[in-house]
Motif scaffolding. Structure first.
Motif: not given
Length: 119
Positions: A55-68
């Motif tokens: 689940r690397i893609i979901g985790t990374t995408t969520g982290a980037v959006l959450g950080g923004l």
């Protein structure tokens, strides 16, 4: 000659032991044996034909959006904390969303697996 016969006998015993290895199912759970061992079952998540099983893609995408999104809140140190908190929360949410999606597609299933435990 004795050494060769002993080696062959040991290899035969080893192979015959693994050839007749017993498998256990949920019906055997809690079963006890004379040697003190017992059958223990647990639910295990099994991956099935998933391209991103971790689940690397979901985790990374969520982290980037959450950080923004977190970066849009507060000032100074509060802004930094909100950015980090948003990234962590977004990563967790993204991982969960991807996991749910994979479960619906049948990529991840939970199976009951039982093994004999020696103590």
């Amino acid at each position: 000659m004795k050494k060769t016969i002993t080696s062959l006998l040991a290899a035969t015993l080893l192979l015959s032991g693994t050839a007749f290895a017993k498998t256990y199912g949920p019906a055997d759970e809690g079963r006890r044996f004379n040697d003190g061992s017992r059958v223990v079952c647990k639910n295990v998540e099994v991956r099935r034909s998933s391209k991103d099983s971790n689940r690397i893609i979901g985790t990374t995408t969520g982290a980037v959006l959450g950080g923004l999104l977190g970066n849009q809140v507060g000032k100074g140190n509060g802004k930094k904390a909100a950015t980090v908190g948003g990234a962590v929360a977004g990563g967790l949410i993204g991982r969960k969303v991807q996991g749910d999606s994979q479960a619906k597609k049948g990529d991840r299933v939970v199976e009951r697996q039982c093994t004999r435990v020696y103590r």
